[in-house]
Design an enzyme around this catalytic site. Sequence first.
Site, PDB file in Angstrom:
ATOM      1  N   TYR A 144       8.841  11.319   5.829  1.00  0.00           N
ATOM      2  CA  TYR A 144       7.618  12.030   5.415  1.00  0.00           C
ATOM      3  C   TYR A 144       6.610  11.036   4.816  1.00  0.00           C
ATOM      4  CZ  TYR A 144       4.226  14.881   3.026  1.00  0.00           C
ATOM      5  OH  TYR A 144       3.023  15.401   2.595  1.00  0.00           O
ATOM      6  N   ARG A 191       5.328  11.865  -9.637  1.00  0.00           N
ATOM      7  CA  ARG A 191       4.435  12.289 -10.718  1.00  0.00           C
ATOM      8  C   ARG A 191       3.983  13.742 -10.569  1.00  0.00           C
ATOM      9  NH1 ARG A 191      -1.470  10.175 -10.316  1.00  0.00           N
ATOM     10  NH2 ARG A 191      -1.373  11.922  -8.859  1.00  0.00           N
ATOM     11  N   ARG A 201       5.126  23.647  -2.712  1.00  0.00           N
ATOM     12  CA  ARG A 201       5.258  22.464  -1.879  1.00  0.00           C
ATOM     13  C   ARG A 201       6.305  21.588  -2.536  1.00  0.00           C
ATOM     14  NH1 ARG A 201       1.009  20.298   1.803  1.00  0.00           N
ATOM     15  NH2 ARG A 201       2.984  20.358   2.913  1.00  0.00           N
ATOM     16  N   PHE A 261      -8.564  -4.615  -3.394  1.00  0.00           N
ATOM     17  CA  PHE A 261      -8.427  -3.273  -2.823  1.00  0.00           C
ATOM     18  C   PHE A 261      -6.952  -2.876  -2.722  1.00  0.00           C
ATOM     19  CE2 PHE A 261      -7.556  -1.032   1.226  1.00  0.00           C
ATOM     20  CZ  PHE A 261      -8.156   0.193   0.951  1.00  0.00           C
TER      21      PHE A 261
HETATM   22  C1  PS7 Z   1      -7.726   4.718   4.021  1.00  0.00           C
HETATM   23  C2  PS7 Z   1      -7.996   3.757   1.679  1.00  0.00           C
HETATM   24  C3  PS7 Z   1      -3.347  -1.137   1.068  1.00  0.00           C
HETATM   25  C4  PS7 Z   1      -1.706  -1.924   2.861  1.00  0.00           C
HETATM   26  C5  PS7 Z   1      -6.473  10.497   2.072  1.00  0.00           C
HETATM   27  C6  PS7 Z   1      -3.807   3.516   0.418  1.00  0.00           C
HETATM   28  C7  PS7 Z   1      -2.442  12.231   0.687  1.00  0.00           C
HETATM   29  C8  PS7 Z   1      -0.838   8.199  -2.045  1.00  0.00           C
HETATM   30  O1  PS7 Z   1      -1.395  14.249  -4.445  1.00  0.00           O
HETATM   31  O2  PS7 Z   1      -5.038  12.905  -2.628  1.00  0.00           O
HETATM   32  O3  PS7 Z   1      -1.751  14.466  -1.974  1.00  0.00           O
HETATM   33  O4  PS7 Z   1      -3.625  14.870  -3.548  1.00  0.00           O
HETATM   34  O5  PS7 Z   1      -4.402  11.317  -4.507  1.00  0.00           O
HETATM   35  C9  PS7 Z   1      -6.805   5.855   1.983  1.00  0.00           C
HETATM   36  C10 PS7 Z   1      -1.396   0.237   1.796  1.00  0.00           C
HETATM   37  C11 PS7 Z   1      -4.377   9.547   2.942  1.00  0.00           C
HETATM   38  C12 PS7 Z   1      -1.853   4.944   0.898  1.00  0.00           C
HETATM   39  C13 PS7 Z   1      -1.816   9.895   1.026  1.00  0.00           C
HETATM   40  C14 PS7 Z   1      -6.325   7.048   2.700  1.00  0.00           C
HETATM   41  C15 PS7 Z   1      -1.730   1.383   0.948  1.00  0.00           C
HETATM   42  C16 PS7 Z   1      -3.931  10.849   3.458  1.00  0.00           C
HETATM   43  C17 PS7 Z   1      -2.413   6.095   0.175  1.00  0.00           C
HETATM   44  C18 PS7 Z   1      -5.861   8.039   1.673  1.00  0.00           C
HETATM   45  C19 PS7 Z   1      -1.809   2.661   1.782  1.00  0.00           C
HETATM   46  C20 PS7 Z   1      -2.480  11.157   3.095  1.00  0.00           C
HETATM   47  C21 PS7 Z   1      -3.472   9.466  -2.273  1.00  0.00           C
HETATM   48  C22 PS7 Z   1      -1.409   7.225   0.149  1.00  0.00           C
HETATM   49  O6  PS7 Z   1      -3.909  10.789  -2.049  1.00  0.00           O
HETATM   50  O7  PS7 Z   1      -2.694  12.558  -3.250  1.00  0.00           O
HETATM   51  C23 PS7 Z   1      -7.475   4.831   2.552  1.00  0.00           C
HETATM   52  C24 PS7 Z   1      -2.134  -0.876   1.894  1.00  0.00           C
HETATM   53  C25 PS7 Z   1      -5.533   9.381   2.279  1.00  0.00           C
HETATM   54  C26 PS7 Z   1      -2.474   3.767   1.018  1.00  0.00           C
HETATM   55  C27 PS7 Z   1      -2.219  11.049   1.581  1.00  0.00           C
HETATM   56  C28 PS7 Z   1      -1.941   9.600  -0.371  1.00  0.00           C
HETATM   57  C29 PS7 Z   1      -2.967   8.923  -0.988  1.00  0.00           C
HETATM   58  C30 PS7 Z   1      -1.707   8.329  -0.838  1.00  0.00           C
HETATM   59  P1  PS7 Z   1      -2.366  14.119  -3.302  1.00  0.00           P
HETATM   60  P2  PS7 Z   1      -4.090  11.916  -3.157  1.00  0.00           P
HETATM   61 MN    MN Z   2      -1.077  16.212   1.571  1.00  0.00          MN
END
Ligand code: PS7
Ligand code: MN
Length: 343
Positions: A144, A191, A201, A261
């Site tokens: 997942y 968290r 969920r 970043f």
């Molecule tokens: C493309 C910057 C840097 C190699 C929207 C950044 C939800 C934890 O609790 O909404 O679900 O509301 O706070 C970001 C690796 C992903 C993973 C993932 C895209 C790092 C859609 C972020 C962010 C890879 C699926 C936080 C994973 O969401 O959580 C870009 C390198 C999105 C990264 C989701 C979660 C991000 C997350 P909640 P959040």
């Molecule tokens: Mn989600």
Amino acid sequence: MPKCDFSTMPPTRRRCYEFLKMTSRSFAAVIQALEGDLRDAVCIFYLVLRALDTVEDDMTIPIDVKVPMLKAFYTHLRESDWRFMESNEKDKMVLEEFPVIATEFQALAPIYQTVISDICQQMGEGMTIYLDQSPDSMDDWNEYCHYVAGLVGIGLSRLFSASAMEDTVVGEDTRLANSMGLFLQKTNIIRDFLEDVLQEREFWPKEAWGKYGKKMLELSRPEKRGDAVACLNELITNALHHIPDVLTYMSRLRNQSIFNFCAIPQVMAVATLERCYNNPAVFAGVVKIRKGEAVKMMMEATTMDSVKAIFSHFTTHIKERIPPNDPSVVTTRAIVDRTLTLT
Ligand code: PS7
Ligand code: MN
Ligand code: MN
Ligand code: MN
Ligand code: MN
Ligand code: MN
């Protein structure tokens, strides 16, 4: 810092940076600081995934509507008129104004479009697996997290290499890129225990909580605090195992804006795990790191030496707080000690 000048942007692109500021808690500043054409690519990548995640998270969309929506989502990137007006989520704006994002997607270099579309397709497909079931085994949990975050790491790494600002190995080593995402996603899931369970969920793997009860919600009962904290510590210990990969990945980065970043979310995650470790408050609300501490870390996490120092600081504090009778004591000590040899 490189320029992110909104006044000279076409209106649709300016609107995308407004969406970014309105929907991201932590990513807006570091994305705006990226150099060259990578900045727009990562901004659009973020918004596309934010839109996809808004569909996934919206529990008011019936599952038989949601599944085909998630699977077909990537096809809307090449359309100019697809939008969705029925979401009730806080970030629904990115779905209601999706044509703005699609327009800017189509203005990206073709290589960036391919990476974003590819990841969006795979993520949409993977999300459908876990809409009506929760992860059972630890393998399920990794799967997942791969779909919703590992793929983000893999896509971002391909964008970095495609920009020529990073070596090709960064984009090719998908195992390390996956670990970068898993470390963030597992921390988020750990968290957000209460927030997620109250919305029905369940993202904690049954293999961990099933030892202590028949339903995951039982862990939030005050009389279950001992079991709940043991389960929490087991999952935190599991998440800590990604740290060696995170440090290897970070050590390969050469561009300062990309380094920052990537580093900032990772140091926030290790700080969050330290706060949550052995902390019963996780089962009564959301545990957040102090604002001052977060700002200090964000300013510090600019070199490999300081990233290592931050990881060593927080893992040392976990080690000091390991309860002698915790079921994971041996594993937790081992992974903390391994981390300390790498920092
Ligand atoms: C493309 C910057 C840097 C190699 C929207 C950044 C939800 C934890 O609790 O909404 O679900 O509301 O706070 C970001 C690796 C992903 C993973 C993932 C895209 C790092 C859609 C972020 C962010 C890879 C699926 C936080 C994973 O969401 O959580 C870009 C390198 C999105 C990264 C989701 C979660 C991000 C997350 P909640 P959040
Ligand atoms: Mn989600
Ligand atoms: Mn979400
Ligand atoms: Mn299963
Ligand atoms: Mn969450
Ligand atoms: Mn959230």
